[in-house]
Design a protein around this motif. Structure first.
Motif, PDB file in Angstrom:
ATOM      1  N   ASN A 127      -4.471   2.522  -4.216  1.00  0.00           N
ATOM      2  CA  ASN A 127      -5.000   2.754  -5.553  1.00  0.00           C
ATOM      3  C   ASN A 127      -5.812   4.106  -5.503  1.00  0.00           C
ATOM      4  OD1 ASN A 127      -4.199   0.448  -7.614  1.00  0.00           O
ATOM      5  ND2 ASN A 127      -4.901  -0.607  -5.875  1.00  0.00           N
TER       6      ASN A 127
ATOM      7  N   THR B   9       0.753  -1.156  -0.084  1.00  0.00           N
ATOM      8  CA  THR B   9      -0.108  -0.056  -0.130  1.00  0.00           C
ATOM      9  C   THR B   9       1.077   1.225  -0.073  1.00  0.00           C
ATOM     10  OG1 THR B   9      -1.780  -0.998   1.139  1.00  0.00           O
ATOM     11  CG2 THR B   9      -1.882   1.360   1.323  1.00  0.00           C
TER      12      THR B   9
ATOM     13  N   TYR C 192     -13.448  -2.422  -6.885  1.00  0.00           N
ATOM     14  CA  TYR C 192     -13.070  -3.937  -6.442  1.00  0.00           C
ATOM     15  C   TYR C 192     -12.947  -4.030  -4.805  1.00  0.00           C
ATOM     16  CZ  TYR C 192     -11.248  -8.292  -5.621  1.00  0.00           C
ATOM     17  OH  TYR C 192     -11.012  -9.592  -5.174  1.00  0.00           O
ATOM     18  N   GLY C 193     -11.901  -3.428  -4.341  1.00  0.00           N
ATOM     19  CA  GLY C 193     -11.757  -3.198  -3.050  1.00  0.00           C
ATOM     20  C   GLY C 193     -12.694  -2.889  -1.888  1.00  0.00           C
TER      21      GLY C 193
ATOM     22  N   LEU D 227      -5.928  -2.346  -0.209  1.00  0.00           N
ATOM     23  CA  LEU D 227      -6.132  -2.236  -1.808  1.00  0.00           C
ATOM     24  C   LEU D 227      -6.926  -0.658  -1.986  1.00  0.00           C
ATOM     25  CD1 LEU D 227      -5.877  -3.702  -4.521  1.00  0.00           C
ATOM     26  CD2 LEU D 227      -8.091  -4.567  -4.154  1.00  0.00           C
TER      27      LEU D 227
ATOM     28  N   ASN E 186      -7.312   1.932 -14.386  1.00  0.00           N
ATOM     29  CA  ASN E 186      -6.873   0.657 -13.517  1.00  0.00           C
ATOM     30  C   ASN E 186      -7.181   0.792 -12.091  1.00  0.00           C
ATOM     31  OD1 ASN E 186      -5.424  -1.779 -13.294  1.00  0.00           O
ATOM     32  ND2 ASN E 186      -4.038  -0.533 -12.245  1.00  0.00           N
ATOM     33  N   CYS E 187      -6.736   2.159 -11.402  1.00  0.00           N
ATOM     34  CA  CYS E 187      -6.735   2.329 -10.176  1.00  0.00           C
ATOM     35  C   CYS E 187      -8.222   2.571  -9.712  1.00  0.00           C
ATOM     36  CB  CYS E 187      -5.953   3.665  -9.701  1.00  0.00           C
ATOM     37  SG  CYS E 187      -4.351   3.426  -9.624  1.00  0.00           S
TER      38      CYS E 187
ATOM     39  N   TRP F 136      -9.574  -1.015  -9.401  1.00  0.00           N
ATOM     40  CA  TRP F 136      -9.384  -1.592  -8.099  1.00  0.00           C
ATOM     41  C   TRP F 136      -9.752  -0.975  -6.929  1.00  0.00           C
ATOM     42  CZ3 TRP F 136      -7.494  -6.298  -7.923  1.00  0.00           C
ATOM     43  CH2 TRP F 136      -6.885  -6.739  -9.071  1.00  0.00           C
TER      44      TRP F 136
ATOM     45  N   LYS G  51     -16.061  -5.374  -2.248  1.00  0.00           N
ATOM     46  CA  LYS G  51     -15.610  -6.712  -1.773  1.00  0.00           C
ATOM     47  C   LYS G  51     -16.056  -6.995  -0.527  1.00  0.00           C
ATOM     48  CE  LYS G  51     -11.604  -9.761  -1.222  1.00  0.00           C
ATOM     49  NZ  LYS G  51     -10.559  -9.504  -0.477  1.00  0.00           N
TER      50      LYS G  51
END
Length: 96
Positions: A81, A25, A66-67, A77, A59-60, A63, A70
């Motif tokens: 990002n 991180t 997603y993080g 994560l 991309n970030c 992510w 989740k």
């Protein structure tokens, strides 16, 4: 007695993975903060390519989403990002 050894090994492995996630991180944040010199150059008229920082920002964003969504949330994560979104977009915009 033999049941306690696998648990101990699992606890140690979990701690190592946790440390690695936080080190990753920090390094990811440093990677995106390193866009600051490029942003300065862009503003000064020495423009770099806008493609890489735009792709990094996209991309970030994926992510971070997603993080965050989740279960359980993956905060290392997300935190790693999130700066990439901000610095990637600023770098992209100043390179235009």
């Amino acid at each position: 007695m033999s049941d306690s050894k696998p648990v101990k090994k699992k606890d140690t492995q979990s701690k190592v993975i946790n440390y690695i996630s936080w080190i990753a991180t920090i390094t990811a944040i440093l990677m995106y903060v390193s866009y600051i010199p490029q942003i300065s150059n862009n503003i000064a008229g020495d423009k770099g390519s806008p493609i890489q920082p735009l792709v990094a920002a996209i991309n970030c964003t994926l992510w971070v989403a997603y993080g965050f969504f989740k279960h359980p949330r993956d905060w290392p994560l997300v935190l790693a990002n999130f700066p990439g979104i901000i610095f990637g977009l600023i770098t992209f915009l100043t390179a235009l």
